[in-house]
Enzyme design. Structure first.
Site, PDB file in Angstrom:
ATOM      1  N   PHE A 116       0.814  -1.220   0.000  1.00  0.00           N
ATOM      2  CA  PHE A 116       0.000   0.000   0.000  1.00  0.00           C
ATOM      3  C   PHE A 116       0.846   1.268   0.000  1.00  0.00           C
ATOM      4  CE2 PHE A 116       0.910  -0.015   4.490  1.00  0.00           C
ATOM      5  CZ  PHE A 116       0.733   1.282   4.933  1.00  0.00           C
ATOM      6  N   LYS A 117       2.112   1.160   0.386  1.00  0.00           N
ATOM      7  CA  LYS A 117       2.977   2.339   0.410  1.00  0.00           C
ATOM      8  C   LYS A 117       3.143   2.957  -0.980  1.00  0.00           C
ATOM      9  CE  LYS A 117       3.787   1.794   4.817  1.00  0.00           C
ATOM     10  NZ  LYS A 117       5.068   1.523   5.447  1.00  0.00           N
ATOM     11  N   ASP A 118       2.934   2.155  -2.032  1.00  0.00           N
ATOM     12  CA  ASP A 118       3.020   2.699  -3.393  1.00  0.00           C
ATOM     13  C   ASP A 118       2.011   3.818  -3.624  1.00  0.00           C
ATOM     14  OD1 ASP A 118       5.045   0.977  -4.409  1.00  0.00           O
ATOM     15  OD2 ASP A 118       3.565  -0.612  -4.668  1.00  0.00           O
ATOM     16  N   MET A 121       3.942   6.777  -2.301  1.00  0.00           N
ATOM     17  CA  MET A 121       5.290   6.954  -2.822  1.00  0.00           C
ATOM     18  C   MET A 121       5.319   7.330  -4.295  1.00  0.00           C
ATOM     19  SD  MET A 121       7.548   6.785  -0.513  1.00  0.00           S
ATOM     20  CE  MET A 121       7.885   6.081   1.107  1.00  0.00           C
ATOM     21  N   THR A 149       7.967   0.446   3.186  1.00  0.00           N
ATOM     22  CA  THR A 149       8.275   1.818   2.789  1.00  0.00           C
ATOM     23  C   THR A 149       9.530   1.864   1.932  1.00  0.00           C
ATOM     24  OG1 THR A 149       7.218   2.871   4.697  1.00  0.00           O
ATOM     25  CG2 THR A 149       8.977   4.093   3.644  1.00  0.00           C
TER      26      THR A 149
END
Length: 470
Positions: A116-118, A121, A149
């Site tokens: 989910f960090k995409d 980011m 991350t």
């Protein structure tokens, strides 16, 4: 829109300034002076927009409420590049699925690093590239990761002109797949540093070096961790996207795997903006610092020896940076109170207790938070249950949220925020269901590639030397 620190009453700054600065020089985190508000009419317009024009169009509408120093045409281009459907396994970017027991899953792991960090980011990479080019500047990103991350940041920032990345991770604490995602990258502008310690030690080093004004200025340090407001801002968007797909206009609750508090803090912001969120269901693993606070009012940081290594390693965190943003709101946005709690009491005593305060009284009704925790056995059971009932394989972090959601007592629709594709945690998946999760084509063979990583002692000076040498 101006941004202020959680720890001082200094004049507000522009979005572009805090984007590059990351952490405030007083040690606080940046937040908007006020949260923008969204009404029912706007939500219905956005529902049509999402259905017809996709996630990037919705993201532009939400983000422009927070950014007024980038022209609309430029911001639209930034957002379209960040959420280009071709980057994501599903062109919807954030599709939702209803499970047979009525829970919903919001799929946030369709991006380049399968986590989910995409979602934040990819936007952050485009924002950095735009602003650095506009200012003709360079930046040195210093970040810390507990698992996801790091790879998301490196995939988003790799090859961006004017950007060098130093990413800290806890030595031996990530899964083999997570390590391979980061350490297999061959890019002279990306330096992976494995720190002898836990994630909280990595995070402390990042903050200590950012607090060194001379060092920060000389190396133009910036942040991609969720201490950077832009990360949190980007995550606000998918709460709107999920709500618009699930709700007919009424309130929806969200169950969120929580370690560093950034993911659920974005839900808090969305709720403050007026998105009809009933409850924010905070789910932790055995490292239950946050669950303990919402149950008792006591916030007690645990040291490395007390921070357990679990089967949901990205949540093996005992010092939640973004929690400060919520406490700022909890105390009526009083920076002097936050500075006393986080700048003095927490470093000196390792804890503070708000359980007997007026602010803590009625917290759940005012802000919607409820909390719970899970064990390894709970996560295995949930992975098995969802697979047997619906044929869907979920990762252990998502399983944590499913477990807590089912036992929360919350009525009405609940959306569980998926955290990562199960391939990142194969050992746990095999233990739960006896099936090896499929490996997306783009990741085949990465665990066999050469590793590029520097191992250092768990202190700021060791990391400082690595940065100086590069």
């Amino acid at each position: 829109m101006r941004y202020v620190s959680t720890r001082s009453a200094a004049p507000g700054k522009s979005f572009s300034d805090i984007l590059l600065e990351g952490l405030s020089s007083d040690g606080g985190l940046y937040v908007p002076e006020t949260y923008p508000s969204v009404d029912a009419e706007t939500l219905e317009r956005w529902r049509t927009l999402l259905a017809e024009d996709g996630y990037a169009a919705l993201a532009f509408e939400v983000l422009r409420l927070f950014i007024d120093d980038i022209a609309d045409a430029d911001l639209r281009g930034i957002v379209q590049r960040a959420y280009e459907p071709g980057k994501f396994i599903d062109p919807a970017v954030v599709p939702v699925t209803r499970l047979s027991d009525g829970l919903w899953l919001a799929h946030l792991s369709n991006g380049p690093s399968a986590a989910f960090k995409d979602m934040a980011m990819q936007l952050l990479g485009e924002l950095f590239a735009f602003e650095l080019q506009r200012r003709d500047q360079t930046i040195t990103i210093l970040g810390a990761t507990s698992g996801d991350t790091g790879s998301a940041a490196e995939y988003a920032l790799g090859g961006k002109p004017g950007v060098k990345v130093f990413m800290l991770s806890p030595l031996g604490r990530m899964t083999p797949f997570q390590q391979a995602q980061m350490f297999s990258i061959e890019d002279p502008a990306i330096i992976n540093i494995a720190v002898d310690g836990v994630f909280d030690d990595c995070q402390d080093i990042v903050k200590e070096l950012n607090a060194d004004a001379e060092f920060k200025a000389r190396h133009r340090l910036g942040a991609v961790n969720s201490i950077n407001w832009a990360r949190l801002m980007a995550q606000v968007v998918y709460y709107f996207a999920a709500w618009l797909q699930v709700s007919d206009g009424g309130p929806v609750s969200f169950a969120v795997p929580s370690g560093n508090f950034g993911n659920i803090a974005a839900g808090h912001v969305a709720r403050e903006m007026g998105l009809p969120i009933d409850r924010l269901i905070l789910a932790t693993n055995e490292n239950n610092v946050l669950e303990e606070f919402f149950r008792t009012g006591r916030y007690r940081v645990r040291g490395s020896a007390e921070t357990l290594a679990t089967s949901s390693p990205s949540m093996d965190i005992s010092k939640a940076s973004n929690f400060e943003r919520f406490v700022f709101d909890l105390h009526g946005r009083a920076p002097q109170r936050v500075a006393e709690l986080f700048g003095k009491r927490l470093p000196d005593e390792g804890e503070f207790d708000l359980g007997a305060t007026a602010e803590f009284d009625g917290l759940a009704d005012r802000f919607g938070f409820v909390a719970g925790t899970s064990t390894h056995a709970d996560r295995l059971a949930e992975i098995r249950h969802v697979f047997e009932a619906d044929g869907i394989v979920i990762d252990p972090h998502t399983a944590d949220a499913v477990h807590v959601a089912r036992r929360s007592g919350v009525d009405g629709p609940i959306v569980v925020l998926e955290t990562a594709l199960p391939v990142k945690f194969s050992e746990t998946i095999v233990e739960a269901i006896g099936v090896v999760p499929p490996v997306p084509d783009r990741f085949r063979g990465i665990e066999d590639l050469p590793r590029h990583v520097v191992e250092v002692a768990g202190n700021a000076e060791a990391v400082r030397k690595v940065i100086e040498s590069h």
